[in-house]
Design an enzyme around this catalytic site. Structure first.
Site, PDB file in Angstrom:
ATOM      1  N   SER A  28     -17.076  33.552  10.929  1.00  0.00           N
ATOM      2  CA  SER A  28     -16.730  34.826  10.150  1.00  0.00           C
ATOM      3  C   SER A  28     -17.567  36.167  10.641  1.00  0.00           C
ATOM      4  O   SER A  28     -18.588  35.692  11.190  1.00  0.00           O
ATOM      5  CB  SER A  28     -17.300  34.471   8.902  1.00  0.00           C
ATOM      6  OG  SER A  28     -17.499  35.463   7.981  1.00  0.00           O
TER       7      SER A  28
ATOM      8  N   TYR B 170     -23.699  31.258   3.411  1.00  0.00           N
ATOM      9  CA  TYR B 170     -22.369  30.989   4.050  1.00  0.00           C
ATOM     10  C   TYR B 170     -22.671  31.503   5.559  1.00  0.00           C
ATOM     11  O   TYR B 170     -22.000  30.901   6.607  1.00  0.00           O
ATOM     12  CB  TYR B 170     -21.346  31.842   3.327  1.00  0.00           C
ATOM     13  CG  TYR B 170     -20.063  31.814   3.904  1.00  0.00           C
ATOM     14  CD1 TYR B 170     -19.008  30.876   3.743  1.00  0.00           C
ATOM     15  CD2 TYR B 170     -19.804  32.870   4.556  1.00  0.00           C
ATOM     16  CE1 TYR B 170     -17.844  31.045   4.238  1.00  0.00           C
ATOM     17  CE2 TYR B 170     -18.609  33.207   5.162  1.00  0.00           C
ATOM     18  CZ  TYR B 170     -17.276  32.048   5.176  1.00  0.00           C
ATOM     19  OH  TYR B 170     -16.244  32.293   5.664  1.00  0.00           O
TER      20      TYR B 170
END
Length: 252
Positions: free
Chosen positions: A142, A157
């Site tokens: 990501s 995350y």
């Protein structure tokens, strides 16, 4: 026929990647957790286009089940393709959770770790003996883990995705004697069901995210799936240990 394993292919990026990879004449073993119907829809789309696919259940956060999953992969390879090995692995399955550092519960942190970092680590370890030489691994990371795109609330995350980026380089080094390439891709804001289908529940965030991308829109799953398919393809045979941001120029 070559065969790829794509985790989390019942919707979104994983579904697109599975369909795109199958479109290259590669058989696909795709996984799902709760969304079995989505996985069957992916299989149907691949078969409609003339490809071959098998859907298997996998709970990525439960590494105790990885040995049984490996056996299921081996059985699918033998029964469907008459093979003992597969060629490509796409570690895509995951989920997102948002909370500030001061509010993050340890149980949420641990679940993110199990699914986003420990899961790909030990699943790859389990499946590695079944991988043929000269294949490819793609880890879906990501752009939240990059210096250019920190957003408050995604510390845990992003930390796991940052760990996955480091893991990608080590895998690339260690697997290179077998000719196995390992790369990561880092999507930007993409219209998927991540974060409990946040884009559908909070459509008001889309214009702001789109404005931060050079191309003026959020990503679509096929924008990412196309890159994954390219990285397992022969045209990427000289690419390894890279983290490629696929974000439409987010933050430019």
């Amino acid at each position: 026929m070559k065969v790829a394993v794509v985790t989390g292919a019942s919707s979104g990026i994983g579904q697109s990647a599975a369909v795109r990879i199958a479109g290259r004449g590669i058989g696909v073993i795709l996984t799902y957790d709760r969304n079995r119907q989505g996985a069957l829809d992916t299989v149907a789309a691949i078969e409609k286009a003339g490809g071959t696919a098998v859907a298997l259940h996998l709970e990525l956060g439960d590494s105790d089940g990885f040995a049984d999953f490996r056996d299921a992969v081996a059985a699918a390879l033998h029964d469907t393709w008459g093979r003992d090995t597969f060629d490509h692995l796409v570690n895509n399955a995951g989920f997102a959770h948002s909370s500030l550092v001061e509010d993050t519960a340890e149980e949420d942190f641990d679940r993110l770790m199990r699914v986003l970092l420990k899961g790909p680590y030990f699943l790859t370890q389990r499946l590695l003996p079944l991988m043929a030489e000269g294949g490819a691994v793609v880890n879906v990371s990501s752009n939240s883990a990059t210096a250019s795109a920190p957003e408050p609330g995604y510390s845990a995350y992003a930390a796991m995705k940052g760990g996955l980026n480091v893991l990608t380089r080590y895998m690339a080094k260690e697997f290179s004697p077998r000719g196995i390439r390992v790369n990561a891709i880092s999507p930007g804001a993409t219209r998927t069901r991540l974060s409990d289908d946040a884009f559908t529940r909070f459509p008001e965030v889309i214009p702001e995210l789109a404005a931060r991308a050079a191309f003026g829109r959020v990503g679509e799953p096929d924008d990412i799936g196309a890159m994954i398919a390219t990285l397992v393809g022969d045209e990427s045979r000289w690419v390894t240990a890279q983290n490629i941001e696929v974000s439409g120029g987010y933050g430019l």
